[in-house]
Structure formats: C-alpha cells, structure tokens
Design an enzyme around this catalytic site. Structure first.
Site, PDB file in Angstrom:
ATOM      1  N   ARG A 284      17.485  -8.564  15.914  1.00  0.00           N
ATOM      2  CA  ARG A 284      18.842  -8.352  15.429  1.00  0.00           C
ATOM      3  C   ARG A 284      19.689  -7.637  16.489  1.00  0.00           C
ATOM      4  NH1 ARG A 284      23.262  -9.692  12.490  1.00  0.00           N
ATOM      5  NH2 ARG A 284      24.133  -7.944  11.296  1.00  0.00           N
ATOM      6  N   GLU A 379      -4.002   5.104 -10.015  1.00  0.00           N
ATOM      7  CA  GLU A 379      -5.136   6.027  -9.842  1.00  0.00           C
ATOM      8  C   GLU A 379      -4.682   7.490  -9.832  1.00  0.00           C
ATOM      9  OE1 GLU A 379      -7.606   4.536 -10.318  1.00  0.00           O
ATOM     10  OE2 GLU A 379      -7.673   2.608  -9.296  1.00  0.00           O
ATOM     11  N   ALA A 382       1.347  11.492  -8.062  1.00  0.00           N
ATOM     12  CA  ALA A 382       1.360  12.519  -7.018  1.00  0.00           C
ATOM     13  C   ALA A 382       1.111  13.896  -7.615  1.00  0.00           C
ATOM     14  CB  ALA A 382       2.703  12.485  -6.285  1.00  0.00           C
TER      15      ALA A 382
END
Length: 401
Positions: A284, A379, A382
C-alpha cells in the site's frame, strides 16, 4: 515471516512434524479458510487431511496407536493450524483434552476401549463443564448424576460444547452426591462421565439431546452446542477413573492442557495477523511511498512482532513445564492471559494498517478480527487467569514474618 516465533531445542522428529503441518496449512487451509468461514461450513476435507497426517493421535501413546508426542509438539502444531484457521485448531483441541484425561486418569479398560479409536480419528472427543447460568463458577454446577442400581441417571443442561455435534465421545462434569455427605466441598462431589453418542443433532442417544449449532460472531465452521441430559442412563464403568468425586481435579488437569492450547491459538492468529499487516504495509502506497516506510507504521510492526515473540516464548515455557511432569497452572495461566491479550492487540493493529480495506470481507484480516475475541474468554477469562496467577504467586512468595 519464518524468523518470528522460532523454538530452540526441537528434535529432528519434531521439526519434521512441524514442517509437514506448516505445508498442509499453507496449501490446504489458508486458501479456503475465509470462504468456508463465511459460509460457516464444517471443514470436512481439512479434518480428513489432519486425520491422514495422524494428528488426532499426536499425543496418544504409541501403545494405543498414537504418535506419543509431547504437549510442546502438540502446542506448536496448534500454533501452525490456528495461523491458517483458528476453528480447525478448536476441532482438535477438545479431542486432545479428552484423550489426555483418559491417558492420565482413565481405567485400563477405558484406555483400551477409547484411545486406539481416538488415535485413528474414528472417535472424536468433546468435553463439557459449563452450564447456562454457570460462567466461571464451576462449583455452581447443577447437572446431577444419581446412582440407580448398577447405573447412573444423569439430568441437566450443559453449554458451550465445542464439537458438540460432530463428536462421538463427550466427557461431562456433573455433581454426584453419592458417597459424599452433605456439607462436602462442592469440588469434592463432582464426577466426570464418559458419554458415547452418535454424531449429529437432535436426540443422539436415549436421554441425550444435542440441539442445533449456536450462532457466533466468529469461530465459525466448528460446531458449538448445548447438551441436554434427561434421564440419561450410563453404566458405572463410564465414570472416568472408576471412582466418583474426582471429576473436578480431572477436568482442571485437562483445562491446563486446554489453556496451553488457547495460548498456542493466540500465537498462531497473531502470527498470521502480523504476516498480513507487514505484507500489506509494503504493498500500500501513500504520499509517494509504501506505508511501511512511514515511521508510525514501522512502530506498529515493531510492537506487533515483539508481542508475537513474547507470547510464543511463554506458550513454549508452559508446555515444557507440563511435559516435565511439574505443576504448570501458573505458567499456563500466564501464557493464556498474555497470548490472548496480545493476539487481540496484534490483530487490531493489522486491521488498522489495512485501513478501510480491513473492514471488507474480501480481506482475511476481517475474519481474524472476529476470531480473536473468543480467545479472551475460552478456557477461562483474563480475570480468572489473573486470580490463578495471583494465588500461585502468593504461594510461591509467602511472606515469612
């Protein structure tokens, strides 16, 4: 690209396995992942290819027909697969958690019955702890098993089963008060049951129903479902390990493997986001030069690469600690927490580098942007990881005064 996230000290066998998986990801997963994800289509051809590679038996001992590899090898393979498409890594994650729990805690009869077919990929595993009103509070499980003669009768509703429809073996954690008097700590009155079922949706065996797939913002392709037990009868030999009351500890042992897996997934997705970002930045052009030549973009790339390296190192450390036979809940919690947070940040930076094109479904970064949030909650959130880390640090650094 290959200069990032290298792992020192691998054997020739490990390097060969990783090279094979990496080639498979580049040729068979990346070219089709976005199209399949947008259609929310189960990647059957990819799964068949992983089965042919022997990946469903990667950590299963050789005596049961597996490859007998370490958690580190598995985690590094997951990292590669998630780099291609995170949903595919989810398909094998729950399979391996169940296989690991069987290997570590199952009776010999259970190992002989399940592990050879799991290694061959003939049986696909799923595991279930969560419930609709449960969240992170595992002690609040309400699903229950009641002894009835030589059988147990299970009732209750479970939630967020990855592979709930496509699996044929589900490890389910329920409350079992038998042999545990009133007042027993909740985690000491839980049992893991091994439920065999037919793949698919609806009533998959008497007393067990798998409703349709849960619609998700990302993590598509892999099926996520509920599980409803209504008078489900199981023989006593389907109690994992043959003894009730040990389910919580068995599941937590499996979740440690799962947290290393989620950390590896975060590493893989972050690596792919960095690859896409650094490539686009060189293609880009603005103000007469590639945007990679602008200092602001170079700063982003530097931060992204550093996060990829740091997350990878922590994931490898957690896997090696588990392989050594030592307790690794501290390392697994740290790795899962850091890798998932860094993954989100690296993906967002790659998204920003793409500018308006990152918002287009034609660009791969759009898919990664929707996938990364799942790692923040999978799982354990935080906040849960921080609780685990904090408690373990206080154990290790107990003040003597």
């Amino acid at each position: 690209m290959a200069r990032l996230a290298q792992t020192a000290g691998l054997t020739d066998v490990q390097q060969e396995i990783l090279s094979t998986v990496r080639d498979f990801v580049d040729k068979e997963i990346i070219p089709v992942a976005t199209e399949l994800e947008h259609r929310d289509e189960y990647p059957q051809q990819i799964v068949d290819g992983l089965r042919e590679l022997g990946l469903f038996g990667l950590m299963i001992p050789e005596e049961y027909g597996g490859l007998g590899e370490s958690l580190l090898t598995y985690a590094l393979c997951v990292e590669e697969i998630a780099r291609g498409w995170m949903s595919v890594s989810g398909i094998i994650n729950t399979h391996f958690i169940v296989a690991y729990m069987l290997k570590q805690h199952g009776t010999q009869e259970q190992k002989d019955h399940f592990l050879p077919r799991m290694a061959a990929g003939d049986i696909r595993g799923a595991f279930s702890m969560s419930e609709p009103g449960l969240g992170s509070d595992v002690s609040a499980i309400t699903s229950k098993a009641v002894k009835d003669g030589e059988e147990y009768v299970l009732n209750g509703q479970k939630m967020w089963l990855t592979n709930g429809g496509t699996s044929s073996l589900v490890a389910v954690l329920v409350r079992s008060d038998e042999g545990h008097p009133e007042g027993t700590a909740p985690h000491k009155s839980m049992t893991t049951f091994l439920i065999e079922k037919e793949p698919g949706f609806g009533e998959v065996r008497p007393g067990l129903t798998i409703p349709g797939k849960i619609e998700k913002m990302g993590y598509k392709g892999v099926d996520t479902t509920e599980l409803i037990m209504d008078g489900l009868r199981l023989p006593a030999d389907r109690v994992l390990g043959g003894v009730t009351g040990r389910g919580f500890y068995q599941m937590m042992d499996g979740v440690e493997v799962g947290r290393v897996n989620v950390a590896a997934r975060g590493c893989g997705v972050a690596q792919r986001a960095f690859e896409l970002g650094v490539q686009y930045a060189q293609q880009r052009h603005t103000f007469g030069k590639a945007i990679a030549q602008h200092q602001a973009i170079q700063f982003k790339l530097a931060e992204m690469a550093t996060k990829v390296e740091a997350a990878h190192a922590m994931m490898v450390n957690a896997a090696r600690k588990k392989d050594s036979g030592e307790r690794n809940d501290l390392e697994a919690g740290m790795a899962k927490y850091l890798a998932s947070e860094y993954c989100k940040e690296v993906v967002e930076d790659a998204f920003r580098i793409h500018g308006g094109y990152g918002f287009s479904k034609e660009y791969e970064i759009e898919r990664l942007y929707r996938e990364a949030p799942m790692l923040l909650i999978g799982e354990g959130t935080a906040e849960i990881q921080k609780m685990i880390i904090g408690r373990r640090l206080l154990e290790e650094y107990r003040f003597q005064g």
